[in-house]
Design a protein around this motif. Structure first.
Motif, PDB file in Angstrom:
ATOM      1  N   GLU A  39      51.838  24.099 -12.198  1.00  0.00           N
ATOM      2  CA  GLU A  39      51.947  23.064 -13.221  1.00  0.00           C
ATOM      3  C   GLU A  39      50.792  22.104 -13.084  1.00  0.00           C
ATOM      4  O   GLU A  39      50.122  22.052 -12.048  1.00  0.00           O
ATOM      5  CB  GLU A  39      53.305  22.346 -13.155  1.00  0.00           C
ATOM      6  N   CYS A  40      50.571  21.354 -14.146  1.00  0.00           N
ATOM      7  CA  CYS A  40      49.470  20.431 -14.180  1.00  0.00           C
ATOM      8  C   CYS A  40      49.720  19.355 -13.123  1.00  0.00           C
ATOM      9  O   CYS A  40      50.834  18.872 -12.947  1.00  0.00           O
ATOM     10  CB  CYS A  40      49.382  19.920 -15.608  1.00  0.00           C
ATOM     11  N   TYR A  41      48.685  19.050 -12.326  1.00  0.00           N
ATOM     12  CA  TYR A  41      48.830  18.068 -11.247  1.00  0.00           C
ATOM     13  C   TYR A  41      48.425  16.694 -11.775  1.00  0.00           C
ATOM     14  O   TYR A  41      47.326  16.508 -12.285  1.00  0.00           O
ATOM     15  CB  TYR A  41      47.941  18.468 -10.061  1.00  0.00           C
ATOM     16  N   ILE A  42      49.357  15.747 -11.666  1.00  0.00           N
ATOM     17  CA  ILE A  42      49.095  14.399 -12.177  1.00  0.00           C
ATOM     18  C   ILE A  42      48.558  13.543 -11.030  1.00  0.00           C
ATOM     19  O   ILE A  42      49.228  13.384 -10.013  1.00  0.00           O
ATOM     20  CB  ILE A  42      50.401  13.746 -12.705  1.00  0.00           C
ATOM     21  N   GLU A  43      47.359  12.989 -11.204  1.00  0.00           N
ATOM     22  CA  GLU A  43      46.782  12.123 -10.161  1.00  0.00           C
ATOM     23  C   GLU A  43      47.436  10.746 -10.232  1.00  0.00           C
ATOM     24  O   GLU A  43      47.626  10.205 -11.309  1.00  0.00           O
ATOM     25  CB  GLU A  43      45.272  11.957 -10.388  1.00  0.00           C
ATOM     26  N   ARG A  44      47.712  10.165  -9.081  1.00  0.00           N
ATOM     27  CA  ARG A  44      48.298   8.829  -8.960  1.00  0.00           C
ATOM     28  C   ARG A  44      49.433   8.612  -9.970  1.00  0.00           C
ATOM     29  O   ARG A  44      49.393   7.689 -10.773  1.00  0.00           O
ATOM     30  CB  ARG A  44      47.223   7.745  -9.138  1.00  0.00           C
ATOM     31  N   PRO A  45      50.457   9.468  -9.937  1.00  0.00           N
ATOM     32  CA  PRO A  45      51.532   9.327 -10.926  1.00  0.00           C
ATOM     33  C   PRO A  45      52.452   8.160 -10.602  1.00  0.00           C
ATOM     34  O   PRO A  45      52.507   7.702  -9.452  1.00  0.00           O
ATOM     35  CB  PRO A  45      52.292  10.644 -10.772  1.00  0.00           C
ATOM     36  N   ARG A  46      53.154   7.685 -11.602  1.00  0.00           N
ATOM     37  CA  ARG A  46      54.239   6.729 -11.385  1.00  0.00           C
ATOM     38  C   ARG A  46      55.535   7.477 -11.645  1.00  0.00           C
ATOM     39  O   ARG A  46      55.567   8.469 -12.363  1.00  0.00           O
ATOM     40  CB  ARG A  46      54.126   5.555 -12.347  1.00  0.00           C
ATOM     41  N   HIS A  47      56.593   6.975 -11.033  1.00  0.00           N
ATOM     42  CA  HIS A  47      57.922   7.545 -11.272  1.00  0.00           C
ATOM     43  C   HIS A  47      58.691   6.531 -12.119  1.00  0.00           C
ATOM     44  O   HIS A  47      58.952   5.420 -11.671  1.00  0.00           O
ATOM     45  CB  HIS A  47      58.620   7.786  -9.933  1.00  0.00           C
ATOM     46  N   ILE A  48      58.987   6.931 -13.354  1.00  0.00           N
ATOM     47  CA  ILE A  48      59.754   6.047 -14.242  1.00  0.00           C
ATOM     48  C   ILE A  48      60.970   6.822 -14.729  1.00  0.00           C
ATOM     49  O   ILE A  48      60.872   8.006 -15.084  1.00  0.00           O
ATOM     50  CB  ILE A  48      58.880   5.570 -15.426  1.00  0.00           C
ATOM     51  N   GLU A  49      62.123   6.181 -14.706  1.00  0.00           N
ATOM     52  CA  GLU A  49      63.348   6.855 -15.099  1.00  0.00           C
ATOM     53  C   GLU A  49      64.118   5.985 -16.083  1.00  0.00           C
ATOM     54  O   GLU A  49      63.879   4.779 -16.179  1.00  0.00           O
ATOM     55  CB  GLU A  49      64.213   7.140 -13.866  1.00  0.00           C
ATOM     56  N   VAL A  50      65.032   6.629 -16.809  1.00  0.00           N
ATOM     57  CA  VAL A  50      65.779   5.907 -17.842  1.00  0.00           C
ATOM     58  C   VAL A  50      67.274   6.111 -17.626  1.00  0.00           C
ATOM     59  O   VAL A  50      67.737   7.241 -17.425  1.00  0.00           O
ATOM     60  CB  VAL A  50      65.370   6.404 -19.253  1.00  0.00           C
ATOM     61  N   GLN A  51      68.012   5.019 -17.664  1.00  0.00           N
ATOM     62  CA  GLN A  51      69.471   5.077 -17.536  1.00  0.00           C
ATOM     63  C   GLN A  51      70.075   5.415 -18.890  1.00  0.00           C
ATOM     64  O   GLN A  51      69.781   4.745 -19.885  1.00  0.00           O
ATOM     65  CB  GLN A  51      70.000   3.704 -17.095  1.00  0.00           C
ATOM     66  N   VAL A  52      70.889   6.457 -18.924  1.00  0.00           N
ATOM     67  CA  VAL A  52      71.587   6.790 -20.170  1.00  0.00           C
ATOM     68  C   VAL A  52      73.092   6.808 -19.930  1.00  0.00           C
ATOM     69  O   VAL A  52      73.560   6.895 -18.785  1.00  0.00           O
ATOM     70  CB  VAL A  52      71.140   8.165 -20.732  1.00  0.00           C
ATOM     71  N   MET A  53      73.837   6.716 -21.032  1.00  0.00           N
ATOM     72  CA  MET A  53      75.296   6.785 -20.956  1.00  0.00           C
ATOM     73  C   MET A  53      75.772   7.482 -22.228  1.00  0.00           C
ATOM     74  O   MET A  53      75.354   7.114 -23.334  1.00  0.00           O
ATOM     75  CB  MET A  53      75.853   5.351 -20.890  1.00  0.00           C
ATOM     76  N   GLY A  54      76.600   8.514 -22.052  1.00  0.00           N
ATOM     77  CA  GLY A  54      77.087   9.250 -23.214  1.00  0.00           C
ATOM     78  C   GLY A  54      78.605   9.317 -23.216  1.00  0.00           C
ATOM     79  O   GLY A  54      79.242   9.161 -22.172  1.00  0.00           O
ATOM     80  N   ASP A  55      79.169   9.579 -24.408  1.00  0.00           N
ATOM     81  CA  ASP A  55      80.638   9.643 -24.494  1.00  0.00           C
ATOM     82  C   ASP A  55      81.147  11.081 -24.466  1.00  0.00           C
ATOM     83  O   ASP A  55      82.347  11.320 -24.572  1.00  0.00           O
ATOM     84  CB  ASP A  55      81.132   8.909 -25.746  1.00  0.00           C
ATOM     85  N   GLY A  56      80.223  12.062 -24.361  1.00  0.00           N
ATOM     86  CA  GLY A  56      80.640  13.463 -24.329  1.00  0.00           C
ATOM     87  C   GLY A  56      80.805  14.050 -25.726  1.00  0.00           C
ATOM     88  O   GLY A  56      81.039  15.249 -25.878  1.00  0.00           O
ATOM     89  N   GLN A  57      80.680  13.201 -26.778  1.00  0.00           N
ATOM     90  CA  GLN A  57      80.810  13.679 -28.161  1.00  0.00           C
ATOM     91  C   GLN A  57      79.446  13.705 -28.852  1.00  0.00           C
ATOM     92  O   GLN A  57      79.365  13.926 -30.051  1.00  0.00           O
ATOM     93  CB  GLN A  57      81.730  12.733 -28.969  1.00  0.00           C
ATOM     94  N   GLY A  58      78.387  13.398 -28.106  1.00  0.00           N
ATOM     95  CA  GLY A  58      77.053  13.372 -28.719  1.00  0.00           C
ATOM     96  C   GLY A  58      76.542  11.967 -28.966  1.00  0.00           C
ATOM     97  O   GLY A  58      75.411  11.787 -29.407  1.00  0.00           O
ATOM     98  N   ASN A  59      77.371  10.943 -28.711  1.00  0.00           N
ATOM     99  CA  ASN A  59      76.878   9.571 -28.810  1.00  0.00           C
ATOM    100  C   ASN A  59      76.290   9.159 -27.468  1.00  0.00           C
ATOM    101  O   ASN A  59      76.967   9.246 -26.438  1.00  0.00           O
ATOM    102  CB  ASN A  59      78.011   8.601 -29.169  1.00  0.00           C
ATOM    103  N   VAL A  60      75.037   8.721 -27.507  1.00  0.00           N
ATOM    104  CA  VAL A  60      74.344   8.353 -26.270  1.00  0.00           C
ATOM    105  C   VAL A  60      73.584   7.050 -26.497  1.00  0.00           C
ATOM    106  O   VAL A  60      72.947   6.875 -27.534  1.00  0.00           O
ATOM    107  CB  VAL A  60      73.341   9.462 -25.846  1.00  0.00           C
TER     108      VAL A  60
END
Lengths: 489, 167
Positions: A200-221
């Motif tokens: 895979e493509c190697y990313i120089e000096r990467p940052r780690h960014i993540e996103v908090q999600v919450m879903g109801d199991g019916q497709g609403n997120v």
């Protein structure tokens, strides 16, 4: 499906944190404990403690039949897994379902899909979301080298069966690609008994960014914004914050909407986190999805004002999401520091010891999610993380100032911890400017662990004067001899 | 009265006395008049020494004193010189590797009789899910490797013993 009694299948700070919310919602509560375990904050909160057995405490916390049996025995109608242990174990979820106990988390199918890195990546790519350019040998072995070439340089060769960085090679020039592929293949065979590769493509000096999600199991997120987690040692995060200092408002919306879109595509149920690699040029790629509550979830709670465990319990009880996207703010700035029993000057070697004195910081904008008690023991049975210090401030500079003040006043005596090291990171000019990558701690290790001001005379004076036997011996020497002592050298 | 203090692995011999009105600590760097008064907080003291006043938190463990001062935590090992003489068993600290914490032996790289160089890996241990490689403290010959692969060991167990250095 209402929930009236919750078993927390975890320990330490996260068990205490989940129990507090469950109690505040009026649920009866129980928590697991192993005989070899010290009494912790969770034991003081839970209505009931269920003892589990196993050759080691960790083995007991991973024992699916025993924990399902425990839930049934005490009449718990739901189990919260915390993080780690069985939180991402599809077999555990299936066993609870069979026993008629609600699992506070996603379905076993979602856990299965996201737990398989190759399938998860393929799923995300099929749905039109960004993944790092790559080539998988298995897709068509004959054209592998050719396809690897089109990924571009620098690229990273990884064994398909790999993990832990073993057998990984960075290739920067086309001339070495084929020999490096052969070397990686031999290493794959040696370490994993499997020579299949992918690049895979190697990313120089990467940052780690993540996103908090919450879903109801019916497709609403909905999403609860991002967290920046680039400050890592030994591939583990130790400082997390939100908002990320790297993102413009447009990039923030884009990365958060991407995460919500991925969660929507699996009709995600409960709390989850979509992790991305973020390149210095602003490009970002799906890394993986964690199908559980994260260690660092409190920073999200402090900027949004939402209790994520309460949201998890609502969804598990079928009550749905409590808010629409437009009602989820991101106010001020929050930083979390993971307080660990380890020696930052000795390659983060875990430390053990008795906690002789504990005084945790308090005050405006300070939250401590602690898993230890004064007088407790720190052993090798569990992870070295003792507690989390989370602060909130009106902006990033004020949050950093507050975090420094709080960590400097976090008193843990009797076991080596990383509090001083965390403060050095917060004091570093590159951290202040937000110019960091996941390699920051390794690159700056000398600066961050440099010896401070020499205070050894003060320390020896304090150690001498607090040594009762020494002081009493000194006071028993006749005056004459005492004076002679001064002349001695 | 004498004490040896250990800070960051460095030992310093000190002598504490009292001149009738105050304590004085004689260190290799000179004489320090000093005073320690409780503040009322658990483990809280005010230290006056070398012309400075510091608020600190302090806890006295069996072998070390832990001090929290100016936002940093320090460990000061205490050795009573009399006990060190009495407890001597002939082997010096330089001859053996002592377990820094309890754990399990992952692999053993050498056997008794092997000649090793300073820094050469002797064995790999695992504690708290992390692997650490322990290396020879000096050039020498391996006398004993008391633990085999898979064995559990306790805090301060001897993990490797080198033959005493010949004069």
């Amino acid at each position: 499906m209402t929930i009236s009694k919750l078993l927390v299948a975890n320990r330490g700070e996260i068990a205490a944190r989940v129990l507090r919310t469950a109690k505040a919602r009026g649920l009866a509560t129980a928590v697991l404990s192993h005989v070899a375990e010290q009494e912790g904050p969770a034991h003081l909160i839970a209505d009931e403690i269920v003892m589990i057995e196993g050759p080691t405490p960790v083995a007991a916390y991973l024992d699916i039949p025993q924990i399902v049996e425990a839930a049934k025995k005490i009449g718990a109608d739901a189990v919260h897994p915390g993080y780690g242990f069985l939180s991402e174990n599809a077999a555990f979820v299936a066993a609870l379902e069979e026993a008629g106990v609600t699992f506070v988390g996603p379905t076993s199918e979602t856990i299965d899909l996201m737990g398989d890195k190759v399938r998860a990546r393929a799923f995300v790519e099929e749905h039109g979301f960004p993944v790092a350019p790559s080539a998988i040998e298995d897709d068509d072995p004959a054209s592998f080298v050719e396809r690897a070439r089109t990924v571009g340089y620098p690229l990273l060769i990884k064994p398909s069966a790999g993990g832990g960085g073993k057998g990984m090679r960075i290739v920067r020039e086309d001339s070495t690609l084929e020999t490096e592929i052969e070397t990686a293949r031999r290493e794959g065979v040696r370490y994993f008994g499997d020579g299949r590769l992918f690049v895979e493509c190697y990313i120089e000096r990467p940052r780690h960014i993540e996103v908090q999600v919450m879903g109801d199991g019916q497709g609403n997120v909905v999403h609860f914004w991002e967290r920046e987690c680039s400050i890592q040692r030994r591939f583990q995060k130790i400082i997390e914050e939100t908002p990320s200092p790297a993102l413009t408002p447009e990039q923030r919306d884009e990365i958060c909407e991407t995460a919500a879109g991925i969660a929507r595509a699996v009709k995600y149920r409960g709390a989850g986190t979509v992790e991305f690699i973020y390149a210095q040029d602003g490009a970002f790629y799906f890394l993986e999805m964690n199908t559980r509550l994260q260690v660092e979830h409190p920073v999200t709670e402090l900027v949004t004002g939402f209790d994520l465990v309460a949201e998890q319990l609502r969804v598990a009880a079928g009550e749905g999401l409590s808010a629409a996207q437009a009602d989820i703010p991101q106010t001020g700035h929050s930083i979390e520091l993971r307080i660990c029993a380890e020696d930052a000057t000795a390659d983060f070697r875990p430390a053990i010891g008795d906690i002789l004195l504990l005084d945790e910081p308090m005050g405006e904008g300070i939250r401590v999610d602690s898993g230890i008690l004064d007088g407790g023991k720190v052993t090798t049975d569990f992870d070295p993380m003792l507690s989390k210090l989370i602060v909130h401030g009106p902006d990033r500079a004020q949050a950093i100032a507050r975090a420094r003040n709080a960590v400097q006043n976090y008193v843990i005596l009797g076991v080596t911890t990383n509090t001083g090291y965390l403060d050095e990171i917060l004091a570093h000019p590159d951290f202040a400017s937000g110019d960091v990558s996941t390699g920051f701690l390794a690159e700056q290790s000398e600066t961050l662990t440099a010896p401070g001001e020499d205070v050894s005379d003060l320390l020896m004076a304090a150690a001498a004067l607090s040594d009762e036997r020494l002081v009493s011996d000194v006071m028993q020497i006749p005056e004459m001899h005492r004076k002679m002592g001064e002349w001695r050298n | 009265m004498q004490r040896i203090f250990q800070i960051d692995g460095e030992e310093t011999e000190c002598w504490l006395g009292h001149d009738g009105s105050r304590f004085v600590l004689n260190t290799p760097n000179g004489t320090v008049a000093c005073q320690l008064d409780p503040t009322g907080l658990p483990g809280g003291y005010t230290l006056r020494a070398k012309g400075v006043v510091r608020e600190l938190r302090l806890a006295v463990g069996p072998e070390a004193t832990f001090v929290h001062m100016n936002g940093r935590t320090y460990e000061v090992g205490r050795v009573d010189p009399a006990e060190r003489l009495a407890g001597s068993d002939g082997g010096t600290g330089d001859d053996r590797l002592v377990a820094p914490m309890p754990g399990v032996v992952v692999s053993v790289a050498v056997k008794p009789g092997d000649t090793v160089e300073e820094g050469q890996p002797l064995l790999v241990i695992e504690s708290m899910k992390l692997e650490t490689t322990l290396t020879a403290p000096r050039d020498g010959v391996v006398a004993e490797m008391p633990f085999a692969e898979g064995d559990s060991f306790g805090l301060k167990d001897i993990l490797a013993q080198l033959a005493p250095e010949e004069e």
